[in-house]
Design a protein around this motif. Sequence first.
Motif, mmCIF file in Angstrom:
data_model
loop_
_atom_site.group_PDB
_atom_site.id
_atom_site.type_symbol
_atom_site.label_atom_id
_atom_site.label_comp_id
_atom_site.label_asym_id
_atom_site.label_seq_id
_atom_site.Cartn_x
_atom_site.Cartn_y
_atom_site.Cartn_z
ATOM 1 N N UNK A 231 14.613 1.330 -3.378
ATOM 2 C CA UNK A 231 14.444 2.737 -2.989
ATOM 3 C C UNK A 231 14.591 3.759 -4.116
ATOM 4 N N UNK A 232 14.700 3.322 -5.364
ATOM 5 C CA UNK A 232 14.904 4.285 -6.445
ATOM 6 C C UNK A 232 13.681 5.192 -6.589
ATOM 7 N N UNK A 233 13.912 6.409 -7.091
ATOM 8 C CA UNK A 233 12.835 7.387 -7.185
ATOM 9 C C UNK A 233 11.681 6.898 -8.036
ATOM 10 N N UNK A 234 11.979 6.336 -9.185
ATOM 11 C CA UNK A 234 10.917 5.862 -10.081
ATOM 12 C C UNK A 234 10.112 4.746 -9.420
ATOM 13 N N UNK A 235 10.816 3.845 -8.765
ATOM 14 C CA UNK A 235 10.143 2.742 -8.077
ATOM 15 C C UNK A 235 9.321 3.252 -6.906
ATOM 16 N N UNK A 236 9.872 4.214 -6.165
ATOM 17 C CA UNK A 236 9.146 4.783 -5.028
ATOM 18 C C UNK A 236 7.866 5.478 -5.479
ATOM 19 N N UNK A 237 7.939 6.187 -6.601
ATOM 20 C CA UNK A 237 6.752 6.854 -7.134
ATOM 21 C C UNK A 237 5.707 5.821 -7.544
ATOM 22 N N UNK A 238 6.150 4.751 -8.207
ATOM 23 C CA UNK A 238 5.222 3.690 -8.610
ATOM 24 C C UNK A 238 4.568 3.054 -7.389
ATOM 25 N N UNK A 239 5.358 2.806 -6.339
ATOM 26 C CA UNK A 239 4.816 2.210 -5.121
ATOM 27 C C UNK A 239 3.753 3.108 -4.491
ATOM 28 N N UNK A 240 4.049 4.408 -4.437
ATOM 29 C CA UNK A 240 3.104 5.361 -3.837
ATOM 30 C C UNK A 240 1.800 5.408 -4.619
ATOM 31 N N UNK A 241 1.900 5.407 -5.932
ATOM 32 C CA UNK A 241 0.698 5.444 -6.774
ATOM 33 C C UNK A 241 -0.130 4.180 -6.569
ATOM 34 N N UNK A 242 0.527 3.029 -6.496
ATOM 35 C CA UNK A 242 -0.196 1.763 -6.327
ATOM 36 C C UNK A 242 -0.841 1.667 -4.944
ATOM 37 N N UNK A 243 -0.156 2.172 -3.909
ATOM 38 C CA UNK A 243 -0.771 2.203 -2.576
ATOM 39 C C UNK A 243 -2.037 3.060 -2.622
ATOM 40 N N UNK A 244 -1.934 4.238 -3.257
ATOM 41 C CA UNK A 244 -3.093 5.125 -3.377
ATOM 42 C C UNK A 244 -4.220 4.454 -4.152
ATOM 43 N N UNK A 245 -3.880 3.697 -5.182
ATOM 44 C CA UNK A 245 -4.903 2.977 -5.952
ATOM 45 C C UNK A 245 -5.600 1.931 -5.087
ATOM 46 N N UNK A 246 -4.811 1.230 -4.265
ATOM 47 C CA UNK A 246 -5.401 0.243 -3.370
ATOM 48 C C UNK A 246 -6.361 0.878 -2.380
ATOM 49 N N UNK A 247 -5.950 1.996 -1.787
ATOM 50 C CA UNK A 247 -6.812 2.721 -0.848
ATOM 51 C C UNK A 247 -8.065 3.224 -1.569
ATOM 52 N N UNK A 248 -7.877 3.791 -2.758
ATOM 53 C CA UNK A 248 -9.009 4.305 -3.517
ATOM 54 C C UNK A 248 -9.996 3.213 -3.903
ATOM 55 N N UNK A 249 -9.489 2.031 -4.225
ATOM 56 C CA UNK A 249 -10.340 0.897 -4.582
ATOM 57 C C UNK A 249 -11.265 0.539 -3.425
ATOM 58 N N UNK A 250 -10.709 0.466 -2.217
ATOM 59 C CA UNK A 250 -11.505 0.131 -1.035
ATOM 60 C C UNK A 250 -12.527 1.227 -0.756
ATOM 61 N N UNK A 251 -12.093 2.476 -0.847
ATOM 62 C CA UNK A 251 -13.010 3.598 -0.573
ATOM 63 C C UNK A 251 -14.161 3.605 -1.577
ATOM 64 N N UNK A 252 -13.852 3.378 -2.852
ATOM 65 C CA UNK A 252 -14.877 3.376 -3.888
ATOM 66 C C UNK A 252 -15.930 2.321 -3.620
ATOM 67 N N UNK A 253 -15.497 1.077 -3.351
ATOM 68 C CA UNK A 253 -16.456 0.022 -3.102
ATOM 69 C C UNK A 253 -17.212 0.228 -1.799
#
Length: 257
Positions: A231-253
Amino acid sequence: MTVLESIVLITALAGITSVLIAATFSVGLLSKMVNNMVSLSVGILLATALLHSLPEAFSMPGTSPQLLFATLLAGLLGFFLLEKIALLRHDHHHEGDGHHHHHGHDAENAGRSGWMILVGDGIHNFVDGILIAAAFMADFQVGIFTAIAIIAHEIPQEIGDFIVLLNAGFSRTRALLYNLISGLSAVVGGVLAYFFLERAHAAMPYLLVIASSSFIYIAVSDLIPQMHRRPHWAESLRQTILIACGVGFVILLSLLH
């Protein structure tokens, strides 16, 4: 080459090619940092289910939204029961027994989410086989373009599947082997569609919803709770960015598709 032979060949190539391309990323690179890539997998699985498969199922003519939602509910409960059965089989063994594995890597319980993702992926590939067969029966060139499009949109989902399998304790070799077997279910879908196209088309939206339910269940019940353990802030930010990247990857394709 007959239409049936073309369907068998192209569905096999479609199922295998998307898996091998995904394996190039997942097994070669992402497995080295699988803990971080769990977040990427969450974005990919949820986006595949909620932005691609479910809208496709609900847009098909002759479907009942109430029945499709009922199928989604049944799928979620079904995967819950499957996981419960797996847990009950190993109730004599528990986390914190000195193995020092993170959640999902327990010696006895590892693999539950892996087997469930393979079930959902197999159903999804089966539907892809139906789509390819229907296209080939209309026109050979349309069939080829349909197969190429399906390979393209399968790649992000297969990457998500690999991450889930590796996180569930599968070795790289087993993850590749089982994903290849799952990919070949497209051949089964293609052959059955060749002989029973009308019935196969009628079942497609419900199969898509069941496959989507497995992606949603695994992301919400298994992967996201793992992420909350850091639950650390840095880890939470990284998780959020990676989730967004996953969503963006699907949307792009999906947009390219």
